[in-house]
Design an enzyme around this catalytic site. Structure first.
Site, PDB file in Angstrom:
ATOM      1  N   LYS A   1      38.156  42.605  46.495  1.00 39.94           N
ATOM      2  CA  LYS A   1      38.021  42.338  45.192  1.00 39.94           C
ATOM      3  C   LYS A   1      36.689  41.107  45.089  1.00 39.94           C
ATOM      4  O   LYS A   1      36.763  40.835  45.951  1.00 39.94           O
ATOM      5  CB  LYS A   1      39.160  41.385  44.191  1.00 39.94           C
ATOM      6  CG  LYS A   1      39.091  40.866  43.331  1.00 39.94           C
ATOM      7  CD  LYS A   1      40.864  40.581  43.022  1.00 39.94           C
ATOM      8  CE  LYS A   1      40.951  39.124  43.020  1.00 39.94           C
ATOM      9  NZ  LYS A   1      41.645  38.480  42.288  1.00 39.94           N
TER      10      LYS A   1
ATOM     11  N   LYS B   1      34.497  39.456  42.498  1.00 44.51           N
ATOM     12  CA  LYS B   1      34.418  38.225  40.861  1.00 44.51           C
ATOM     13  C   LYS B   1      33.117  39.004  40.311  1.00 44.51           C
ATOM     14  O   LYS B   1      31.487  38.401  41.334  1.00 44.51           O
ATOM     15  CB  LYS B   1      34.469  37.091  40.934  1.00 44.51           C
ATOM     16  CG  LYS B   1      35.509  36.342  41.876  1.00 44.51           C
ATOM     17  CD  LYS B   1      35.877  34.879  41.563  1.00 44.51           C
ATOM     18  CE  LYS B   1      37.341  34.347  42.589  1.00 44.51           C
ATOM     19  NZ  LYS B   1      38.700  35.074  41.833  1.00 44.51           N
TER      20      LYS B   1
ATOM     21  N   ASP C   1      37.093  40.956  39.144  1.00 46.73           N
ATOM     22  CA  ASP C   1      38.386  39.850  38.342  1.00 46.73           C
ATOM     23  C   ASP C   1      36.906  38.656  37.740  1.00 46.73           C
ATOM     24  O   ASP C   1      35.685  38.814  38.531  1.00 46.73           O
ATOM     25  CB  ASP C   1      38.523  39.091  39.384  1.00 46.73           C
ATOM     26  CG  ASP C   1      39.260  38.363  38.443  1.00 46.73           C
ATOM     27  OD1 ASP C   1      39.613  37.593  37.890  1.00 46.73           O
ATOM     28  OD2 ASP C   1      40.013  36.563  39.982  1.00 46.73           O
TER      29      ASP C   1
ATOM     30  N   ASN D   1      37.321  36.667  35.574  1.00 42.89           N
ATOM     31  CA  ASN D   1      38.290  35.425  35.668  1.00 42.89           C
ATOM     32  C   ASN D   1      38.504  34.578  33.634  1.00 42.89           C
ATOM     33  O   ASN D   1      37.615  33.507  33.435  1.00 42.89           O
ATOM     34  CB  ASN D   1      37.215  33.851  35.986  1.00 42.89           C
ATOM     35  CG  ASN D   1      37.938  34.542  37.314  1.00 42.89           C
ATOM     36  OD1 ASN D   1      36.876  35.204  38.734  1.00 42.89           O
ATOM     37  ND2 ASN D   1      39.212  34.197  37.854  1.00 42.89           N
TER      38      ASN D   1
ATOM     39  N   GLU E   1      40.997  42.492  36.550  1.00 41.57           N
ATOM     40  CA  GLU E   1      41.384  41.287  36.397  1.00 41.57           C
ATOM     41  C   GLU E   1      41.224  40.367  35.165  1.00 41.57           C
ATOM     42  O   GLU E   1      40.406  39.944  35.539  1.00 41.57           O
ATOM     43  CB  GLU E   1      41.546  40.682  37.455  1.00 41.57           C
ATOM     44  CG  GLU E   1      42.379  39.985  37.903  1.00 41.57           C
ATOM     45  CD  GLU E   1      42.978  39.284  39.478  1.00 41.57           C
ATOM     46  OE1 GLU E   1      43.092  38.200  38.992  1.00 41.57           O
ATOM     47  OE2 GLU E   1      42.358  39.870  40.626  1.00 41.57           O
TER      48      GLU E   1
ATOM     49  N   GLU F   1      47.658  35.619  36.679  1.00 42.61           N
ATOM     50  CA  GLU F   1      47.795  34.204  37.352  1.00 42.61           C
ATOM     51  C   GLU F   1      48.389  33.509  36.787  1.00 42.61           C
ATOM     52  O   GLU F   1      48.629  32.085  37.348  1.00 42.61           O
ATOM     53  CB  GLU F   1      46.014  34.549  38.902  1.00 42.61           C
ATOM     54  CG  GLU F   1      45.311  34.570  37.291  1.00 42.61           C
ATOM     55  CD  GLU F   1      44.507  34.593  38.613  1.00 42.61           C
ATOM     56  OE1 GLU F   1      43.047  33.643  38.444  1.00 42.61           O
ATOM     57  OE2 GLU F   1      43.806  35.361  39.102  1.00 42.61           O
TER      58      GLU F   1
ATOM     59  N   ASP G   1      51.771  33.883  40.586  1.00 45.13           N
ATOM     60  CA  ASP G   1      50.342  32.556  41.391  1.00 45.13           C
ATOM     61  C   ASP G   1      52.276  32.219  41.375  1.00 45.13           C
ATOM     62  O   ASP G   1      52.192  31.191  40.665  1.00 45.13           O
ATOM     63  CB  ASP G   1      49.642  32.162  40.395  1.00 45.13           C
ATOM     64  CG  ASP G   1      49.551  30.717  41.103  1.00 45.13           C
ATOM     65  OD1 ASP G   1      49.904  29.658  41.416  1.00 45.13           O
ATOM     66  OD2 ASP G   1      47.660  30.473  41.154  1.00 45.13           O
TER      67      ASP G   1
ATOM     68  N   HIS H   1      48.907  35.501  43.939  1.00 50.93           N
ATOM     69  CA  HIS H   1      47.706  35.199  43.943  1.00 50.93           C
ATOM     70  C   HIS H   1      47.597  33.823  44.044  1.00 50.93           C
ATOM     71  O   HIS H   1      48.539  33.253  44.583  1.00 50.93           O
ATOM     72  CB  HIS H   1      47.480  34.943  42.478  1.00 50.93           C
ATOM     73  CG  HIS H   1      46.187  34.119  41.534  1.00 50.93           C
ATOM     74  ND1 HIS H   1      46.592  32.318  41.526  1.00 50.93           N
ATOM     75  CD2 HIS H   1      45.103  34.002  41.840  1.00 50.93           C
ATOM     76  CE1 HIS H   1      44.571  32.385  41.119  1.00 50.93           C
ATOM     77  NE2 HIS H   1      44.382  33.284  41.272  1.00 50.93           N
TER      78      HIS H   1
ATOM     79  N   GLU I   1      46.923  39.024  48.042  1.00 53.41           N
ATOM     80  CA  GLU I   1      45.701  38.490  47.926  1.00 53.41           C
ATOM     81  C   GLU I   1      45.691  37.840  49.276  1.00 53.41           C
ATOM     82  O   GLU I   1      45.903  36.378  49.685  1.00 53.41           O
ATOM     83  CB  GLU I   1      45.359  38.025  47.027  1.00 53.41           C
ATOM     84  CG  GLU I   1      43.965  37.475  46.786  1.00 53.41           C
ATOM     85  CD  GLU I   1      43.456  36.694  45.267  1.00 53.41           C
ATOM     86  OE1 GLU I   1      42.458  36.915  44.951  1.00 53.41           O
ATOM     87  OE2 GLU I   1      44.477  35.846  44.514  1.00 53.41           O
TER      88      GLU I   1
END
Length: 359
Positions: free
Chosen positions: A164, A166, A195, A197, A222, A248, A271, A298, A318
């Site tokens: 993964k 970001k 991701d 975020n 994500e 998460e 998470d 997470h 993860e």
């Protein structure tokens, strides 16, 4: 065998070195701000856990809150379900998000650790599961070609079959260029996830995701939107085709229930710090299972490995190690997998490292 009795609950704040910085579309973390929890028992067993506060500003307040809570629990058993219910009632009027939820989760994990150690069992075994190698994905930050080509190549050499990265820190064109480089490095047999975020608006997320899925077969996208924007996520699911990953930032099982019922995502990523520790995880995982949603983890690789092992609809762990540098025995990836270790959560502090990192 009765559960051990709580004698004292202590905390400490550390800034743990990271093997590689955590870079996202909204922030960069050079050292991991961690709150370590020790639950000392009358029987001599000590339960350990840690929390990741994202910012050093939260470490002091969280330590004080946990120790204040701990003072009310002295003389009681570490029985995790009993203590989870007690703390849920204790904070019903104040509310159970943010630092309160983190404190509840950290204590819950330490209680499970102590209970497992007292019985000579791993937490996974206490949950009725046999520790088994869990497939992992290697979790990377914002892609930088000068640095991350070697990191991705190392992921492949360590046997990861999924990675993964970001994205979202720059333009949509930069996202596309980064993914072109990444997919060329890892090849067609390795799954790639991205991701954002929570960095996009709904219109921008639709535009960027459509551009991505025209060129790449991503395993999931994500958190493109703020976690609380349920309407936005439903819109994305209607207007794009790549599976969405969220979870998460769900706080405790109640929040998971609201998100799952709202059908905000195709996958659930729990998470363990925000969902309520091991106890909260198992309740939220049951909700995801009922909705036929695969569950991934997470961070918090040590505790998550135990909870994920006991999750029937488990997907991927993860691998993002924030505490390995202060543990006596860091978690080990073997051919892209990680196996839960006991007794308890398998956590013990490296006291020499702690002395160097105490905040």
């Amino acid at each position: 065998m009765p559960a051990p009795t709580i004698q004292a609950i202590k905390t400490r704040a550390v800034l743990a070195p990271l093997k590689r910085p955590i870079t996202t579309a909204v922030a960069a973390i050079e050292r991991a701000p961690l709150v370590l929890i020790d639950v000392e028992t009358v029987e001599g067993v000590v339960g350990h856990s840690y929390l990741f506060t994202y910012t050093p500003m939260a470490m002091g307040p969280l330590c004080r809150l946990i120790e204040e809570i701990g003072a009310t629990l002295t003389g009681k058993s570490v029985s995790p379900t009993d203590r989870f219910e007690e703390l849920s009632q204790m904070f019903r009027l104040l509310g159970r998000q943010g630092l309160v939820a983190m404190a509840m989760a950290g204590l819950d994990m330490a209680f499970w650790d102590a209970a497992g150690k007292a019985r000579g069992m791993s937490v996974a075994e206490m949950l009725g599961a046999t520790p088994t190698p869990l497939p992992c994905y290697d979790s990377h930050g914002i892609f930088e070609s000068s640095r991350d080509v070697a990191l991705l190549e190392r992921s492949l050499a360590e046997g990861f079959r999924a990675v993964k990265v970001k994205i979202g820190a720059g333009s949509a064109a930069e996202d596309l260029r980064a993914l072109e480089a990444i997919t060329e490095i890892v090849g067609p047999d390795v799954e790639v996830m991205v991701d954002y975020n929570q960095s996009l608006t709904t219109p921008e997320a639709i535009r960027r995701i459509r551009a991505l899925e025209d060129r790449f077969a991503l395993a999931w996208i994500e958190e493109p939107l703020p976690a609380e924007d349920h309407a936005g996520y439903r819109s994305l699911r209607e207007k794009t085709r790549t599976p969405l990953q969220a979870g998460e930032n769900w706080w405790l099982p109640d929040d998971a229930a609201r998100a799952i019922n709202a059908r905000v995502s195709d996958h659930a990523m729990l998470d363990i710090m925000k969902i309520g520790g091991v106890t909260g995880w198992m309740r939220a995982a049951a909700l995801a299972d009922a909705a036929s949603m695969p569950v991934s983890s997470h961070i918090f690789v040590e505790a998550s490995a135990h909870a994920l092992t006991a999750t029937p609809n488990r997907h991927l762990l993860e691998y993002l190690d924030v505490a390995g540098e202060i543990l006596a025995e860091p978690s080990e990836v073997v051919n892209g997998t990680l196996t839960a270790r006991g007794p308890g959560l398998g956590i013990a502090w490296n006291k020499t490292a702690l002395a160097r990192c105490e905040a």
